[in-house]
Design a protein around this motif. Structure first.
Motif, mmCIF file in Angstrom:
data_model
loop_
_atom_site.group_PDB
_atom_site.id
_atom_site.type_symbol
_atom_site.label_atom_id
_atom_site.label_comp_id
_atom_site.label_asym_id
_atom_site.label_seq_id
_atom_site.Cartn_x
_atom_site.Cartn_y
_atom_site.Cartn_z
ATOM 1 N N ASP A 134 -10.027 11.809 -1.894
ATOM 2 C CA ASP A 134 -10.428 10.697 -1.025
ATOM 3 C C ASP A 134 -9.480 9.507 -1.180
ATOM 4 O O ASP A 134 -9.112 8.858 -0.195
ATOM 5 C CB ASP A 134 -11.863 10.255 -1.340
ATOM 6 C CG ASP A 134 -12.895 11.318 -0.974
ATOM 7 O OD1 ASP A 134 -12.549 12.213 -0.182
ATOM 8 O OD2 ASP A 134 -14.027 11.251 -1.490
ATOM 9 N N TYR A 135 -9.088 9.236 -2.432
ATOM 10 C CA TYR A 135 -8.176 8.120 -2.662
ATOM 11 C C TYR A 135 -6.793 8.429 -2.083
ATOM 12 O O TYR A 135 -6.161 7.571 -1.466
ATOM 13 C CB TYR A 135 -8.065 7.827 -4.151
ATOM 14 C CG TYR A 135 -7.130 6.679 -4.467
ATOM 15 C CD1 TYR A 135 -7.429 5.374 -4.075
ATOM 16 C CD2 TYR A 135 -5.930 6.910 -5.145
ATOM 17 C CE1 TYR A 135 -6.574 4.331 -4.355
ATOM 18 C CE2 TYR A 135 -5.068 5.865 -5.428
ATOM 19 C CZ TYR A 135 -5.396 4.584 -5.033
ATOM 20 O OH TYR A 135 -4.539 3.533 -5.291
ATOM 21 N N ALA A 136 -6.332 9.681 -2.280
ATOM 22 C CA ALA A 136 -5.035 10.093 -1.729
ATOM 23 C C ALA A 136 -5.038 9.951 -0.212
ATOM 24 O O ALA A 136 -4.063 9.468 0.385
ATOM 25 C CB ALA A 136 -4.731 11.531 -2.128
ATOM 26 N N ASN A 137 -6.143 10.345 0.409
ATOM 27 C CA ASN A 137 -6.252 10.269 1.870
ATOM 28 C C ASN A 137 -6.229 8.817 2.335
ATOM 29 O O ASN A 137 -5.523 8.467 3.303
ATOM 30 C CB ASN A 137 -7.531 10.963 2.321
ATOM 31 C CG ASN A 137 -7.465 11.425 3.765
ATOM 32 O OD1 ASN A 137 -6.399 11.799 4.263
ATOM 33 N ND2 ASN A 137 -8.583 11.392 4.447
ATOM 34 N N ALA A 138 -7.000 7.944 1.646
ATOM 35 C CA ALA A 138 -7.052 6.533 2.027
ATOM 36 C C ALA A 138 -5.706 5.852 1.816
ATOM 37 O O ALA A 138 -5.244 5.070 2.655
ATOM 38 C CB ALA A 138 -8.140 5.829 1.208
ATOM 39 N N LEU A 139 -5.054 6.164 0.694
ATOM 40 C CA LEU A 139 -3.754 5.576 0.385
ATOM 41 C C LEU A 139 -2.719 5.979 1.430
ATOM 42 O O LEU A 139 -1.935 5.155 1.907
ATOM 43 C CB LEU A 139 -3.314 6.050 -1.006
ATOM 44 C CG LEU A 139 -2.172 5.312 -1.696
ATOM 45 C CD1 LEU A 139 -2.599 3.891 -2.048
ATOM 46 C CD2 LEU A 139 -1.766 6.067 -2.962
ATOM 47 N N PHE A 140 -2.733 7.249 1.792
ATOM 48 C CA PHE A 140 -1.761 7.757 2.754
ATOM 49 C C PHE A 140 -2.007 7.173 4.138
ATOM 50 O O PHE A 140 -1.066 6.796 4.844
ATOM 51 C CB PHE A 140 -1.836 9.285 2.799
ATOM 52 C CG PHE A 140 -0.681 9.941 3.509
ATOM 53 C CD1 PHE A 140 0.517 10.173 2.865
ATOM 54 C CD2 PHE A 140 -0.789 10.299 4.840
ATOM 55 C CE1 PHE A 140 1.586 10.764 3.514
ATOM 56 C CE2 PHE A 140 0.268 10.890 5.506
ATOM 57 C CZ PHE A 140 1.461 11.124 4.840
ATOM 58 N N LYS A 141 -3.278 7.100 4.538
ATOM 59 C CA LYS A 141 -3.592 6.568 5.872
ATOM 60 C C LYS A 141 -3.192 5.108 5.990
ATOM 61 O O LYS A 141 -2.710 4.662 7.040
ATOM 62 C CB LYS A 141 -5.072 6.732 6.171
ATOM 63 C CG LYS A 141 -5.429 6.343 7.604
ATOM 64 C CD LYS A 141 -6.862 6.678 7.958
ATOM 65 C CE LYS A 141 -7.140 6.329 9.416
ATOM 66 N NZ LYS A 141 -8.529 6.672 9.804
ATOM 67 N N LYS A 142 -3.361 4.360 4.905
ATOM 68 C CA LYS A 142 -2.971 2.953 4.928
ATOM 69 C C LYS A 142 -1.470 2.804 5.144
ATOM 70 O O LYS A 142 -1.009 1.905 5.851
ATOM 71 C CB LYS A 142 -3.381 2.279 3.622
ATOM 72 C CG LYS A 142 -3.071 0.791 3.573
ATOM 73 C CD LYS A 142 -3.532 0.172 2.263
ATOM 74 C CE LYS A 142 -3.215 -1.315 2.214
ATOM 75 N NZ LYS A 142 -3.655 -1.934 0.926
ATOM 76 N N ALA A 143 -0.689 3.706 4.554
ATOM 77 C CA ALA A 143 0.769 3.626 4.666
ATOM 78 C C ALA A 143 1.280 4.221 5.972
ATOM 79 O O ALA A 143 2.106 3.622 6.658
ATOM 80 C CB ALA A 143 1.413 4.344 3.487
ATOM 81 N N PHE A 144 0.787 5.413 6.332
ATOM 82 C CA PHE A 144 1.346 6.145 7.463
ATOM 83 C C PHE A 144 0.540 6.016 8.754
ATOM 84 O O PHE A 144 1.005 6.412 9.813
ATOM 85 C CB PHE A 144 1.465 7.637 7.110
ATOM 86 C CG PHE A 144 2.700 7.976 6.334
ATOM 87 C CD1 PHE A 144 3.812 8.518 6.956
ATOM 88 C CD2 PHE A 144 2.771 7.743 4.973
ATOM 89 C CE1 PHE A 144 4.951 8.829 6.248
ATOM 90 C CE2 PHE A 144 3.905 8.053 4.243
ATOM 91 C CZ PHE A 144 5.005 8.591 4.891
ATOM 92 N N GLY A 145 -0.684 5.513 8.662
ATOM 93 C CA GLY A 145 -1.493 5.372 9.865
ATOM 94 C C GLY A 145 -2.138 6.652 10.321
ATOM 95 O O GLY A 145 -2.658 6.724 11.445
#
Length: 276
Positions: A204-215
């Motif tokens: 979940d954290y990996a997904n949130a971190l990635f979405k914040k960076a890559f959209g």
């Protein structure tokens, strides 16, 4: 000629390109998940890479990962320069020497120390621009770029000395580790949980971190990488659409067609016909 578009979305892909650019001061850094190749035939340009100013000399092939923030902060004149962008997954598929690849993935900017190959490089870049934009020979251009980078890496290994100038190096961030893992594994069935585990993060954290960076979510990004690979296959090979779908990591032709249409607004068959 192209100039940097300051309104472009950060991380928006350039895809496979080879173009002439006109330098200009950049009010913000650019970031994109492609390998970028620069060549300045007339005047040097100064970049700001994260925490350091770097002046790229004339007539020296320069290679770096576009995911590292880079920003032009000084240029001598408006003389055009060459820029190629190589899709990240395509670059990894080339299986170039691991030392060469690892240094790029760790954020180094590799610059050839000799201008011995400058006439050859300028000839190549002009050919690549024509082949991509006029002659529909992207497959030939990819092969020649692969060979050029292989020579650049091979000389370093054969001569056992530092052939490249080290400009900047740092350990890659978790987001960059995720991008590397996806680029290396998108053509296999992978789950968000596996991506998180691979980089030592909770899914979940990996997904949130990635979405914040890559959209985009991890699942969306995996699909985008698969479709990008399919686009290259459709244009540069004669493989069947079914074969391409499974080669890109899809487990059914219907899912492949739906994902392809959603991103490209056309069918794979129409895309192939339009671009060949």
């Amino acid at each position: 000629m192209k100039t940097f578009n300051e309104r472009r979305h950060e991380f928006k892909p350039y895809g496979f390109t080879c173009e002439l650019w006109t330098p200009g001061l950049m009010k913000r850094p650019d970031r994109h998940n492609e390998i970028e190749i620069n060549y300045f035939p007339e005047d040097s340009i100064t970049y700001f890479f994260q925490e350091r100013k770097v002046t790229i000399p004339t007539k020296r092939l320069t290679v770096f990962w576009g995911l590292v923030p880079h920003q032009i902060v000084h240029y001598e004149s408006a003389s055009p320069y060459f820029v190629c962008t190589i899709p990240f997954a395509q670059f990894l598929e080339w299986k170039l020497p691991s030392l060469f690849v690892d240094r790029i993935l760790k954020g180094e900017v590799l610059i050839e120390t000799s201008d011995e190959y400058s006439v050859y490089d300028e000839f190549l870049f002009n050919n690549w621009i024509g082949d991509i934009n006029k002659n529909n020979q992207a497959d030939v251009t990819l092969l020649e770029i692969q060979a050029r980078l292989a020579r650049m890496a091979g000389r370093n290994l054969r001569e056992k000395k530092k052939e490249f100038s080290l400009v900047h190096a740092n350990e890659i961030s978790p987001v960059e580790q995720i991008a590397v893992y996806i680029a290396q594994n998108y053509n296999h069935p992978i789950k968000v949980s596996e991506i998180g585990e691979a980089v030592g993060l909770h899914p979940d954290y990996a997904n949130a971190l990635f979405k914040k960076a890559f959209g985009s979510t991890l699942s969306e990004y995996v699909t985008e990488e698969r479709i990008s690979h399919a686009q290259r296959k459709l244009v540069t090979t004669g493989a069947s659409i079914t074969e391409i779908a499974f080669d890109c990591g899809f487990n059914s032709i219907s899912r492949f067609n739906a994902a392809f249409r959603k991103i490209n607004h056309c069918t794979p068959r129409e895309f192939r016909k339009r671009n060949r």
